[in-house]
Design a protein around this motif. Sequence first.
Motif, short mmCIF file in Angstrom:
data_model
loop_
_atom_site.label_atom_id
_atom_site.label_comp_id
_atom_site.label_asym_id
_atom_site.label_seq_id
_atom_site.Cartn_x
_atom_site.Cartn_y
_atom_site.Cartn_z
N PHE A 41 0.87 -1.17 0.00
CA PHE A 41 0.00 0.00 0.00
C PHE A 41 0.90 1.22 0.00
N VAL A 42 0.94 1.93 -1.13
CA VAL A 42 1.81 3.09 -1.29
C VAL A 42 0.94 4.32 -1.51
N THR A 43 1.18 5.37 -0.75
CA THR A 43 0.45 6.62 -0.90
C THR A 43 1.37 7.67 -1.50
N ILE A 44 0.86 8.36 -2.53
CA ILE A 44 1.56 9.49 -3.12
C ILE A 44 0.96 10.74 -2.51
N LEU A 45 1.80 11.49 -1.82
CA LEU A 45 1.36 12.62 -1.01
C LEU A 45 2.03 13.89 -1.51
N SER B 158 -10.20 2.98 8.60
CA SER B 158 -10.18 1.63 9.18
C SER B 158 -10.74 0.61 8.20
N GLU B 159 -11.79 0.99 7.46
CA GLU B 159 -12.39 0.07 6.48
C GLU B 159 -11.41 -0.24 5.36
N ILE B 160 -10.71 0.77 4.85
CA ILE B 160 -9.75 0.55 3.78
C ILE B 160 -8.59 -0.32 4.26
N LYS B 161 -8.11 -0.08 5.47
CA LYS B 161 -7.03 -0.92 6.01
C LYS B 161 -7.48 -2.37 6.12
N SER B 162 -8.71 -2.57 6.58
CA SER B 162 -9.24 -3.92 6.72
C SER B 162 -9.38 -4.60 5.36
N ALA C 132 -2.45 9.52 4.91
CA ALA C 132 -1.26 8.84 4.40
C ALA C 132 -0.53 8.08 5.50
N LEU C 133 -0.38 8.70 6.66
CA LEU C 133 0.32 8.05 7.77
C LEU C 133 -0.43 6.83 8.26
N THR C 134 -1.76 6.90 8.27
CA THR C 134 -2.59 5.82 8.80
C THR C 134 -2.62 4.60 7.88
N LEU C 135 -2.70 4.83 6.57
CA LEU C 135 -2.98 3.75 5.63
C LEU C 135 -1.75 3.06 5.05
N PRO D 171 5.93 5.43 6.86
CA PRO D 171 5.35 6.57 7.58
C PRO D 171 6.17 6.98 8.80
N GLU D 172 6.62 6.01 9.59
CA GLU D 172 7.39 6.32 10.80
C GLU D 172 8.68 7.03 10.46
N ALA D 173 9.39 6.51 9.45
CA ALA D 173 10.68 7.10 9.09
C ALA D 173 10.52 8.49 8.50
#
Length: 342
Positions: free
Chosen positions: A30-34, A173-177, A196-199, A217-219
Amino acid sequence: MQIEFRNVTKKYGQIAAVQDLSLAVLRGEFVTILGPSGSGKTTALMLLAGFISPTEGDIRIGGHSVAAVPSYRRDQGIVFQSYALFPHLTIRRNLEFPLEMRGARAAERETRVDRMLERVRLKEFGDRMPSQLSGGQQQRVALARALIADPPVLLLDEPLGALDRNLREQMQSEIKSLHKEFGKTTICVTHDQEEALTLSDRIVVMRDGRIEQIDTPEALYDRPATRFVANFLGEANIFENPGFNMECDVTPPLGSIAMLRPERICIATRAAPQPPDADWRQFVAGTVEDMIYAGPMRKYHVRAGRSMVIIREHVAAGKQIFGIGEKVRLDWLRSDVRYLIT
């Protein structure tokens, strides 16, 4: 690699919306472009979806070039911010449509639609029209329609931008699930840092058509490489000319500036006892210039030297509250200071 951008550039006349973009995405990632408006993030997604073609470079999915393949021949599920549901079709017919386009038989369509409606908790809503559903329910239908044909790649274009805050958090939460359950390689475009940080497994931060930084996200949050990333992904205290000596445990890179996240800073009265790890901390005197209550967080603006320092702390019973004009002491671990290139 499931998805690869190889030195992709997209120009409109002399203006490059995306410049020399190279990115590899693993299967199931799961990659987010932000990025802010005009950063090139939406253009990158439209290139991957096949709605526009690259001026230079190549795009590969599953090892095969798709740069010249039209969007309708790419096996991808797409969810738009506007949901793009067919307003004249029932929810059931909306979900059946992509299966019909792939030649699925009626019995198979019925079985798969029933199963998907149950999965997104809309089993009783199959005969309703999209206009009869709430925003969150429509978003779940859009996700279900994108997933029902079992595409290997899922594209999300600002998927939660039309929802209010509470619904956005529920849908995150639904998308993560759903991602955990279906394991689809997912590319999401958003300007929402929290989303972005959540998903995400990884986040790509874009600026002026180029990648500024890619990491987890953490880094990215804890170790941003540039001033732009530090300021765009959350709040940051940037100390260019602070008016006090910044203490550190490492030699700062030449030309770098110090950065400290607001939640890493402690605030106390000037007479408060020093913490047990005082030997590893820097202490600075300051004066409170503003205090903002924001539900679970309290934010202070403290003048220290020539700097206006932002401090964020959780609201808790018994925690001292500092008023405007109050003399305080700030302290932080020297190891929490990061050094950025400008």
